[in-house]
Design an enzyme around this catalytic site. Structure first.
Site, short mmCIF file in Angstrom:
data_model
loop_
_atom_site.label_atom_id
_atom_site.label_comp_id
_atom_site.label_asym_id
_atom_site.label_seq_id
_atom_site.Cartn_x
_atom_site.Cartn_y
_atom_site.Cartn_z
N HIS A 159 -4.86 -113.58 18.16
CA HIS A 159 -4.03 -113.04 16.86
C HIS A 159 -2.35 -113.60 16.87
O HIS A 159 -1.77 -113.14 18.02
CB HIS A 159 -4.21 -111.60 16.68
CG HIS A 159 -5.62 -111.26 16.71
ND1 HIS A 159 -5.55 -109.87 17.16
CD2 HIS A 159 -6.64 -111.73 16.55
CE1 HIS A 159 -7.11 -109.58 17.03
NE2 HIS A 159 -7.44 -110.62 16.78
N TYR A 198 1.77 -102.73 24.22
CA TYR A 198 2.59 -103.65 23.53
C TYR A 198 3.86 -102.91 22.69
O TYR A 198 3.34 -102.23 21.96
CB TYR A 198 1.74 -104.84 22.58
CG TYR A 198 0.71 -104.29 21.98
CD1 TYR A 198 0.96 -104.47 20.63
CD2 TYR A 198 -0.44 -103.97 22.42
CE1 TYR A 198 -0.16 -103.89 19.65
CE2 TYR A 198 -1.36 -103.73 21.78
CZ TYR A 198 -1.33 -103.41 20.27
OH TYR A 198 -2.58 -103.19 19.54
#
Length: 472
Positions: A69, A132
């Site tokens: 992605h 993240y």
């Protein structure tokens, strides 16, 4: 655990994809690391990307495989526990589209993934915790800006340690397109505020990919109109809008509008630019000076005489606080539509002999050259700061320029009657006249040194007048 290592940032085959070697501080209790340390990491070369959301993915078994992605934001990925095989694919349009990078990551390594680079990983241990930091808030509406490529793409040939036939994957990831059918990631764009004005029109002609916003949808003086733009998808704002009614700004209502537009509105743009890490290009004016110097360079402190100049100087001070900005000071702007030169052409053709002031000195700036200079600075990645930009050539008075126009129209130069600023004001006692800088010439050394040579004003004037005459 071994001795502490020195933190470092390393580049990869994908531009902007950076590997961060982290320092683990460990003993018999475990370890500690600074996963994101702004001051140290930016000094080492990591972008100051402004994270706003921290997300964590728990992966229960080895072989969990996620991706690819490319989201519309930057992110710093790292491992809190376990180990992964990471893979990244550049899905940005350009020469590196389809370039892949792979590596194993443990807690001692992080990777900065720029917007438009697709991220994927496979867990190598059970109970792997993947972390993240991202610099935009996730929302389902932003999925339209994602780009994808299939984890099993034959062209990429990613050497997954655990065969994908044995991996745990989502149905959505399995269905992603092959590289040959993958759509490039959306680039962050440019918006031109004031696209309906003379400079705005020239900027739109010079920057065809830019989105133009007119006062109808975004009025700098209206704080409620700023929601008309999706700022999160931009990397550059060019503000070509301003309240420029110099004389009206000296009135009560004009003063309020000038401050609302040129200061409060610009403050709002600065807040937006800072929040979304956008470069703000802001067009300023010679009116920020008092006109006592022969020429002004970029480092001259402001000394405005009237309300308009005061509001522009205040707006400049706000823009100057941004980490990423270009402040363009210019003067005597001429573009499509009604302006001094077009007015002089009209008077010349109607046989009128005007009175024009001969004690204000400066240089014309044609919008096509102002727009070209702005585009040059953006393309060149010019450093933040103030840049003077006008056309080149000798310093003239308004009366000199009017005489040039009359001559180009076939009239006698002497048909322009020069007067002082004071005499001109006395001829219009019913009108409130704002103070104007007597000398407005701006030094051009800095922008010339940056590789942009503004054309001579007389050359542009000749072409401009010829076009006006040809249109009649």
């Amino acid at each position: 655990m071994g001795p502490d290592r020195t933190a470092a940032v390393r580049s990869t085959a994908i531009p902007g994809l950076l590997v961060v070697d982290l320092i683990l501080h460990g003993d018999d209790r475990g370890w500690f690391k600074e996963n994101w340390q702004r001051a140290k990491m930016t000094q080492l070369g990591l972008p100051d990307f402004g994270p706003v959301q921290h997300s964590v993915a728990m992966n229960h078994t080895a072989g969990v495989t996620r991706g690819f992605h490319a989201e519309p934001w930057d992110k710093l990925v790292s491992i809190a526990s376990g180990r992964i095989f990471g893979a990244w694919v550049d899905l940005r349009a350009g020469a590196t589209f389809g370039t892949a990078v792979t590596m194993e990551l443990g807690p001692d390594t992080a990777v900065f993934v720029p917007r438009g680079v697709a991220n994927g990983y496979q867990t190598l241990n059970d109970e792997t915790v993947y972390s993240y930091l991202v610099n935009d808030h996730w929302s389902p509406e932003k999925r339209d800006a994602y780009a994808y490529v299939n984890l099993a793409d034959e062209t990429l040939a990613i050497p997954w340690p655990i065969p994908l036939s044995e991996a745990t994957m989502s149905d959505a990831d399995v269905a992603h397109p092959r590289l040959v059918d993958a759509q490039p990631a959306q680039e962050r764009g440019t918006v031109v505020i004031g696209a309906g004005g003379q400079l705005g029109g020239a900027l739109m002609a010079r920057l065809p990919k830019a989105v133009g916003v007119t006062r109808t949808s975004l009025d700098l003086g209206d704080p409620n109109s700023f929601t008309s733009v999706d700022w999160s998808q931009l990397d550059t704002i060019i503000n070509a809008a301003a309240y420029t009614a110099v004389d009206d700004a000296e009135t009560g209502s004009g003063r309020q509008t000038a401050w609302a537009t040129n200061v409060t509105g610009v403050a709002q743009l600065c807040r937006i630019a800072a929040e979304h890490r956008i470069t703000l290009v802001h067009v300023s004016s010679d009116y920020v000076f008092d006109g006592t110097a022969q020429e002004y360079d970029e480092y001259e402190p402001p000394s405005p005489l009237g309300v308009y100049g005061q509001t522009k100087a205040a707006g400049d001070a706000l823009v100057g606080q941004l980490d990423s900005h270009l402040l363009l000071r210019t003067s005597w702007v001429i573009g499509e539509g009604r302006n001094f030169v077009s007015t002089m052409v009209d008077l010349a053709l109607r046989g009128i002999s005007p009175t024009v002031v001969n004690d204000q000195f400066g240089r014309l700036t044609f919008t096509e050259d102002l727009a070209a200079g702005i585009a040059h600075l953006l393309d060149a990645g010019a450093p933040s700061g103030t840049w003077n930009l006008t056309n080149a050539g000798p310093v003239q008075t308004w009366a000199d320029i009017a005489a040039d126009v009359f001559e180009l129209c076939g009239r006698d130069r002497k048909d322009v009657r020069p007067v002082t600023t004071q005499q001109y004001a006395l001829q219009q006692p019913q009108r409130l006249t704002a103070p104007r800088p007597r000398r407005s010439a701006l030094r051009l050394d800095r922008i010339v040194a940056a590789g942009f040579q503004p054309p001579e004003a007389r050359e542009r004037l000749t072409t401009y007048v010829a076009a006006l005459l040809g249109a009649r």
